[in-house]
Write a protein that holds these residues in place. Structure first.
Motif, PDB file in Angstrom:
ATOM      1  N   SER A   9     -18.057   6.101   7.401  1.00 40.57           N
ATOM      2  CA  SER A   9     -17.955   7.304   6.570  1.00 40.57           C
ATOM      3  C   SER A   9     -16.523   7.598   6.183  1.00 40.57           C
ATOM      4  O   SER A   9     -16.280   8.405   5.272  1.00 40.57           O
ATOM      5  N   PHE A  10     -15.583   6.985   6.880  1.00 42.75           N
ATOM      6  CA  PHE A  10     -14.172   7.285   6.694  1.00 42.75           C
ATOM      7  C   PHE A  10     -13.494   6.303   5.756  1.00 42.75           C
ATOM      8  O   PHE A  10     -13.675   5.081   5.877  1.00 42.75           O
ATOM      9  N   SER A  11     -12.702   6.826   4.849  1.00 43.58           N
ATOM     10  CA  SER A  11     -11.756   5.996   4.141  1.00 43.58           C
ATOM     11  C   SER A  11     -10.586   5.747   5.085  1.00 43.58           C
ATOM     12  O   SER A  11     -10.236   6.607   5.897  1.00 43.58           O
TER      13      SER A  11
ATOM     14  N   GLY B  30     -15.447   0.067   1.199  1.00 45.50           N
ATOM     15  CA  GLY B  30     -14.628  -1.079   0.815  1.00 45.50           C
ATOM     16  C   GLY B  30     -14.639  -1.364  -0.668  1.00 45.50           C
ATOM     17  O   GLY B  30     -14.034  -2.338  -1.115  1.00 45.50           O
ATOM     18  N   GLY B  31     -15.273  -0.509  -1.433  1.00 45.06           N
ATOM     19  CA  GLY B  31     -15.453  -0.766  -2.849  1.00 45.06           C
ATOM     20  C   GLY B  31     -14.305  -0.378  -3.740  1.00 45.06           C
ATOM     21  O   GLY B  31     -14.313  -0.672  -4.942  1.00 45.06           O
ATOM     22  N   SER B  32     -13.317   0.283  -3.189  1.00 43.56           N
ATOM     23  CA  SER B  32     -12.161   0.674  -3.975  1.00 43.56           C
ATOM     24  C   SER B  32     -10.928   0.725  -3.079  1.00 43.56           C
ATOM     25  O   SER B  32     -11.029   1.049  -1.894  1.00 43.56           O
ATOM     26  N   THR B  33      -9.797   0.406  -3.663  1.00 45.29           N
ATOM     27  CA  THR B  33      -8.534   0.450  -2.933  1.00 45.29           C
ATOM     28  C   THR B  33      -7.467   1.103  -3.803  1.00 45.29           C
ATOM     29  O   THR B  33      -7.613   1.187  -5.036  1.00 45.29           O
ATOM     30  N   HIS B  34      -6.427   1.571  -3.163  1.00 41.57           N
ATOM     31  CA  HIS B  34      -5.315   2.166  -3.896  1.00 41.57           C
ATOM     32  C   HIS B  34      -4.017   1.807  -3.201  1.00 41.57           C
ATOM     33  O   HIS B  34      -3.885   2.027  -1.996  1.00 41.57           O
ATOM     34  N   TYR B  35      -3.070   1.241  -3.954  1.00 39.58           N
ATOM     35  CA  TYR B  35      -1.794   0.796  -3.410  1.00 39.58           C
ATOM     36  C   TYR B  35      -0.652   1.532  -4.094  1.00 39.58           C
ATOM     37  O   TYR B  35      -0.716   1.855  -5.284  1.00 39.58           O
TER      38      TYR B  35
ATOM     39  N   ILE C 176      -5.374  -4.691   1.691  1.00 39.62           N
ATOM     40  CA  ILE C 176      -6.130  -3.991   2.730  1.00 39.62           C
ATOM     41  C   ILE C 176      -7.581  -4.448   2.683  1.00 39.62           C
ATOM     42  O   ILE C 176      -8.126  -4.717   1.614  1.00 39.62           O
ATOM     43  N   SER C 177      -8.189  -4.556   3.840  1.00 37.62           N
ATOM     44  CA  SER C 177      -9.605  -4.890   3.918  1.00 37.62           C
ATOM     45  C   SER C 177     -10.196  -4.198   5.147  1.00 37.62           C
ATOM     46  O   SER C 177      -9.463  -3.710   6.001  1.00 37.62           O
ATOM     47  N   ARG C 178     -11.509  -4.185   5.201  1.00 39.57           N
ATOM     48  CA  ARG C 178     -12.164  -3.557   6.350  1.00 39.57           C
ATOM     49  C   ARG C 178     -13.455  -4.293   6.669  1.00 39.57           C
ATOM     50  O   ARG C 178     -14.061  -4.919   5.787  1.00 39.57           O
ATOM     51  N   ASP C 179     -13.868  -4.179   7.911  1.00 39.51           N
ATOM     52  CA  ASP C 179     -15.125  -4.735   8.380  1.00 39.51           C
ATOM     53  C   ASP C 179     -15.847  -3.602   9.112  1.00 39.51           C
ATOM     54  O   ASP C 179     -15.518  -3.307  10.264  1.00 39.51           O
ATOM     55  N   ASN C 180     -16.766  -2.970   8.431  1.00 41.42           N
ATOM     56  CA  ASN C 180     -17.441  -1.810   9.023  1.00 41.42           C
ATOM     57  C   ASN C 180     -18.353  -2.213  10.180  1.00 41.42           C
ATOM     58  O   ASN C 180     -18.623  -1.402  11.062  1.00 41.42           O
TER      59      ASN C 180
END
Length: 128
Positions: free
Chosen positions: A36-38, A60-65, A75-79
């Motif tokens: 649930s957390f960005s 994981g569908g959007s990122t901002h740098y 950046i990436s994540r594995d929920n």
């Protein structure tokens, strides 16, 4: 209780790569699962304020740098594993800082005040 633990920081030569990891535990927090957390990475260089550098949306569908890391950091994540990663390439001496992982229920959150959970930080030092 939710906890974020960063790892992977070390001394690296300019131009080299480094990958940071953030391990999340203790979720759900206040009823919200990790997914649930960005998630974001901030950094704080010696004598400077902590700054936002990158965030990834809960799915994981959007990122901002920020501009200074765009094209060099990913950046990436594995929920499924409650993990967030920061792949850093082409490192520069000015990337030297303590890097923090943080969790927010907001998107896009670039202010520290919008982040509910923080790690203790991991030190990255880039030598010239």
């Amino acid at each position: 209780q939710a906890q974020l633990v960063e790892s992977g920081g070390e001394l690296v030569q300019a131009g080299g790569p480094l990958r940071l990891s953030c391990t999340a535990s203790g979720f759900p927090a206040s009823g919200f699962t990790f997914s649930s957390f960005s998630m974001a990475w901030f950094r704080q260089a010696p004598g400077k304020e902590r700054e936002f550098i990158v965030a990834i949306r809960w799915d994981g569908g959007s990122t901002h740098y920020i501009d200074s890391v765009k094209g060099r950091f990913t950046i990436s994540r594995d929920n499924a594993e409650n993990m967030v990663y920061l792949q850093m390439n082409s490192l520069r001496p000015e990337d030297t800082a303590t890097y923090y992982c943080a969790a927010s229920l907001s998107w896009i959150a670039m202010s520290e005040q919008q982040y509910e959970h923080w790690g203790q930080g991991t030190q990255v030092t880039v030598s010239s």
